[in-house]
Scaffold this motif. Structure first.
Motif, PDB file in Angstrom:
ATOM      1  N   LYS A 133       1.043  -0.960  -0.156  1.00  0.00           N
ATOM      2  CA  LYS A 133       0.025  -0.140   0.354  1.00  0.00           C
ATOM      3  C   LYS A 133       0.890   1.381  -0.203  1.00  0.00           C
ATOM      4  N   SER A 134       0.691   1.751  -0.794  1.00  0.00           N
ATOM      5  CA  SER A 134       1.928   3.207  -1.119  1.00  0.00           C
ATOM      6  C   SER A 134       0.955   4.399  -0.721  1.00  0.00           C
ATOM      7  N   TRP A 135       1.828   4.983   0.095  1.00  0.00           N
ATOM      8  CA  TRP A 135       1.677   6.841   0.535  1.00  0.00           C
ATOM      9  C   TRP A 135       2.035   7.970   0.133  1.00  0.00           C
ATOM     10  N   GLU A 136       1.184   8.815   0.178  1.00  0.00           N
ATOM     11  CA  GLU A 136       2.048  10.283  -0.242  1.00  0.00           C
ATOM     12  C   GLU A 136       1.819  11.979   0.326  1.00  0.00           C
ATOM     13  N   ILE A 137       1.755  11.612   0.890  1.00  0.00           N
ATOM     14  CA  ILE A 137       1.671  13.234   1.491  1.00  0.00           C
ATOM     15  C   ILE A 137       2.534  15.231   0.887  1.00  0.00           C
ATOM     16  N   SER A 138       1.546  15.949   0.494  1.00  0.00           N
ATOM     17  CA  SER A 138       1.943  17.388  -0.433  1.00  0.00           C
ATOM     18  C   SER A 138       2.220  18.313   1.170  1.00  0.00           C
ATOM     19  N   TYR A 139       3.082  19.165   0.977  1.00  0.00           N
ATOM     20  CA  TYR A 139       3.071  20.181   2.116  1.00  0.00           C
ATOM     21  C   TYR A 139       3.120  21.794   1.221  1.00  0.00           C
ATOM     22  N   SER A 146       6.556  10.613  -0.285  1.00  0.00           N
ATOM     23  CA  SER A 146       5.902   9.268  -0.126  1.00  0.00           C
ATOM     24  C   SER A 146       6.401   7.609  -0.415  1.00  0.00           C
ATOM     25  N   GLY A 147       5.831   7.110   0.138  1.00  0.00           N
ATOM     26  CA  GLY A 147       6.421   5.430  -0.213  1.00  0.00           C
ATOM     27  C   GLY A 147       5.184   4.203   0.308  1.00  0.00           C
ATOM     28  N   LEU A 148       5.556   3.565   0.785  1.00  0.00           N
ATOM     29  CA  LEU A 148       4.824   2.622   1.342  1.00  0.00           C
ATOM     30  C   LEU A 148       4.571   1.752   2.722  1.00  0.00           C
ATOM     31  N   LEU A 149       3.414   1.966   2.752  1.00  0.00           N
ATOM     32  CA  LEU A 149       2.833   1.196   4.178  1.00  0.00           C
ATOM     33  C   LEU A 149       3.521  -0.268   4.932  1.00  0.00           C
ATOM     34  N   GLN A 164       1.315  -1.890  14.775  1.00  0.00           N
ATOM     35  CA  GLN A 164       1.020   0.087  14.257  1.00  0.00           C
ATOM     36  C   GLN A 164       1.638   0.459  13.527  1.00  0.00           C
ATOM     37  N   GLY A 165       1.060   1.069  11.755  1.00  0.00           N
ATOM     38  CA  GLY A 165       0.523   0.804  10.922  1.00  0.00           C
ATOM     39  C   GLY A 165       2.023   2.359  10.809  1.00  0.00           C
ATOM     40  N   ILE A 166       2.728   2.114  10.229  1.00  0.00           N
ATOM     41  CA  ILE A 166       3.934   3.487   9.699  1.00  0.00           C
ATOM     42  C   ILE A 166       4.273   3.725   8.105  1.00  0.00           C
ATOM     43  N   GLU A 167       4.421   5.361   7.898  1.00  0.00           N
ATOM     44  CA  GLU A 167       4.416   4.880   6.501  1.00  0.00           C
ATOM     45  C   GLU A 167       5.975   5.521   6.536  1.00  0.00           C
ATOM     46  N   LEU A 168       6.514   4.452   5.473  1.00  0.00           N
ATOM     47  CA  LEU A 168       7.726   4.270   5.104  1.00  0.00           C
ATOM     48  C   LEU A 168       8.086   5.572   4.219  1.00  0.00           C
ATOM     49  N   LEU A 195      -4.245   7.513   4.606  1.00  0.00           N
ATOM     50  CA  LEU A 195      -4.609   6.186   4.576  1.00  0.00           C
ATOM     51  C   LEU A 195      -5.335   6.078   5.140  1.00  0.00           C
ATOM     52  N   LYS A 196      -6.900   5.536   4.989  1.00  0.00           N
ATOM     53  CA  LYS A 196      -7.433   5.109   5.820  1.00  0.00           C
ATOM     54  C   LYS A 196      -8.404   3.385   6.671  1.00  0.00           C
ATOM     55  N   ASN A 197      -8.999   3.487   7.766  1.00  0.00           N
ATOM     56  CA  ASN A 197      -8.745   2.724   8.430  1.00  0.00           C
ATOM     57  C   ASN A 197      -7.017   2.223   9.234  1.00  0.00           C
ATOM     58  N   ILE A 198      -6.658   2.774   9.369  1.00  0.00           N
ATOM     59  CA  ILE A 198      -5.308   3.461  10.428  1.00  0.00           C
ATOM     60  C   ILE A 198      -5.319   3.599  11.327  1.00  0.00           C
ATOM     61  N   ALA A 199      -5.323   2.929  11.822  1.00  0.00           N
ATOM     62  CA  ALA A 199      -4.943   3.131  14.052  1.00  0.00           C
ATOM     63  C   ALA A 199      -4.023   4.152  14.371  1.00  0.00           C
ATOM     64  N   THR A 200      -3.992   4.943  14.881  1.00  0.00           N
ATOM     65  CA  THR A 200      -3.162   5.988  15.147  1.00  0.00           C
ATOM     66  C   THR A 200      -2.971   5.528  16.038  1.00  0.00           C
ATOM     67  N   PRO A 201      -1.381   5.816  16.771  1.00  0.00           N
ATOM     68  CA  PRO A 201      -0.642   4.955  18.358  1.00  0.00           C
ATOM     69  C   PRO A 201      -1.713   5.231  19.456  1.00  0.00           C
ATOM     70  N   VAL A 202      -2.498   6.404  19.407  1.00  0.00           N
ATOM     71  CA  VAL A 202      -3.073   6.387  20.551  1.00  0.00           C
ATOM     72  C   VAL A 202      -4.149   5.988  20.667  1.00  0.00           C
ATOM     73  N   ASP A 203      -4.931   5.612  19.705  1.00  0.00           N
ATOM     74  CA  ASP A 203      -5.825   4.568  19.174  1.00  0.00           C
ATOM     75  C   ASP A 203      -5.722   2.808  19.624  1.00  0.00           C
ATOM     76  N   ASN A 204      -4.102   2.711  19.302  1.00  0.00           N
ATOM     77  CA  ASN A 204      -3.470   1.535  19.729  1.00  0.00           C
ATOM     78  C   ASN A 204      -3.362   1.465  20.914  1.00  0.00           C
ATOM     79  N   LEU A 205      -3.053   2.422  21.182  1.00  0.00           N
ATOM     80  CA  LEU A 205      -2.447   2.463  23.122  1.00  0.00           C
ATOM     81  C   LEU A 205      -3.617   2.106  24.649  1.00  0.00           C
ATOM     82  N   ILE A 206      -4.488   2.484  23.399  1.00  0.00           N
ATOM     83  CA  ILE A 206      -6.327   2.727  24.370  1.00  0.00           C
ATOM     84  C   ILE A 206      -6.087   1.260  23.567  1.00  0.00           C
TER      85      ILE A 206
END
Length: 387
Positions: A133-139, A146-149, A164-168, A195-206
């Motif tokens: 799964k790829s991702w891309e962020i613009s500034y 950009s890269g892969l999940l 934990q989902g991490i975008e590399l 990326l949708k349906n990816i839990a955040t770190p705080v989501d996962n901590l809980i």
């Protein structure tokens, strides 16, 4: 700084169901450090924030807490902490950003990344799981990453989050390679994820029952007082609280930590009487208002509009009065020294500005003067003056 846009903490062109109880045990923490060679550009910070919010222009586990010391970069431009990823752990320097929700970091597959950046090597981690799964962020300045999940263990102090989902990042624009950070850890709500349906770190901590309270808390120091800071997951530190905590409801319908500002005063003079919406954003350096509110405040300080989202303000603090924002039932103060963001020869850049947005952004100018406890489940924040 924001690193101010979606993951705009790297553009750098720049809720507790019950009242909190005192903690007496030693807390794990993340440290923040500053880079004294970097020079912040306030104008680019404003542009980055504009892009970040452009769509608005709209099983049992032993509970613990995770304390991460923060590093204050230069003159309070940004704050970052050490996080480890993988098994064995690899150290990454990340900005903790309540204005976004992605967790991304540079990787060894990134040929364009800076030589001084720590690059995560997934081949060295025996807990890493790859995806296609790829991702891309613009500034805001046109830069991208950009890269892969992938999925791996992320450690926040003594807390270990599994899978934990991490975008590399396999690519980042040249403007990123000289920053003192390796990525960003979003603390916004999951609906903000690129990326949708990816839990955040705080989501996962809980959800993984790693913390017993669905909270995290922030303390940002000031360079003038030694800098540094800390972020605590699952609890808070009363040693940095000066005065009563005030509970403020949060509107998270857009994924942000949204609050309502009732009015604004300069000294004892009311300059804004109509309420307006704001976002608490640890990834933005300045205190950004709507254009109308910003110019009303600037007029009270005789500040000069640079026509780029920033203002020139009097460098002599004896000529300035504190800025007061009312949230909930309490007035919160920005002291005069924080009204000067950067002291330049014969002129100073104000710690507040505007970005053409329909809401304000309570960035580090506000946050470094207050202790904030974020409750993700209610949701709400508790705010008090910091010390």
């Amino acid at each position: 700084m924001k690193i101010i846009s979606c993951v705009a903490a790297i553009c750098l062109a720049l809720s507790v169901n019950a009242a909190p109880t005192n903690t007496t045990t030693e807390l794990p923490s993340f440290s923040l450090h500053s880079n004294h060679e970097f020079k912040f550009n306030a104008t680019r910070g404003v542009l980055s924030a504009r892009t970040k919010y452009s769509r608005f222009i709209e099983g049992s586990t032993s509970f613990s807490v995770g304390k991460v010391p923060l590093t204050d970069y230069l003159y309070d431009i940004m704050y970052y902490g050490n996080v480890t990823v993988g098994t064995p752990p690899q150290l990454m320097r990340l900005v903790f950003d309540t204005g976004s929700s992605d967790l991304w970091t540079v990787s060894t597959s990134c040929d364009s990344c800076g030589s001084k950046q720590n690059k995560f090597d997934p081949t060295l981690s025996n807990t890493y799981k790859t995806t296609e799964k790829s991702w891309e962020i613009s500034y805001g300045d046109g830069s991208t990453a950009s890269g892969l999940l992938g999925y791996d263990t992320v450690r926040l102090g003594d807390l270990a989050i599994k899978e934990q989902g991490i975008e590399l990042a396999e690519f980042e624009s040249p403007s990123f390679m000289y920053k003192p950070i390796d990525g960003l850890l979003g603390l916004g709500f999951s609906s903000l994820n690129t990326l949708k349906n990816i839990a955040t770190p705080v989501d996962n901590l809980i959800s993984q029952k790693i913390i017993s309270k669905p909270i995290f808390s922030t303390y940002y120091g000031k360079e003038a007082s030694g800098g540094g800071g800390e972020i605590i997951f699952g609890d808070y530190n009363p040693k940095h609280i000066d005065g009563p905590l005030t509970t403020i409801p949060v509107n998270n319908t857009q994924g942000f930590w949204g609050v309502n500002v009732k009015n604004v005063k300069v000294g004892k003079t009311s300059v804004v009487t109509a309420p307006f919406d704001a976002i608490i954003d640890t990834g933005t350096t300045l205190l950004l208002f709507t254009d109308e509110v910003a110019h009303s405040i600037a007029a009270a300080y005789n500040a000069i509009d640079r026509r780029d989202g920033t203002f020139i303000i009097d460098c002599d603090t004896t000529n300035l009065k504190p800025l007061h924002l009312t949230l909930g039932k309490r007035q919160f103060t920005i002291p005069v020294e924080s009204l000067i963001f950067y002291n330049e020869p014969e002129r100073c850049t104000a710690g507040f500005g505007y970005g053409g947005l329909p809401f304000a952004i309570l960035g580090d100018t506000f946050i470094k003067n207050h202790y904030i406890i974020f409750n993700q489940e209610i949701p709400n924040v508790k705010i008090a003056r910091s010390k």
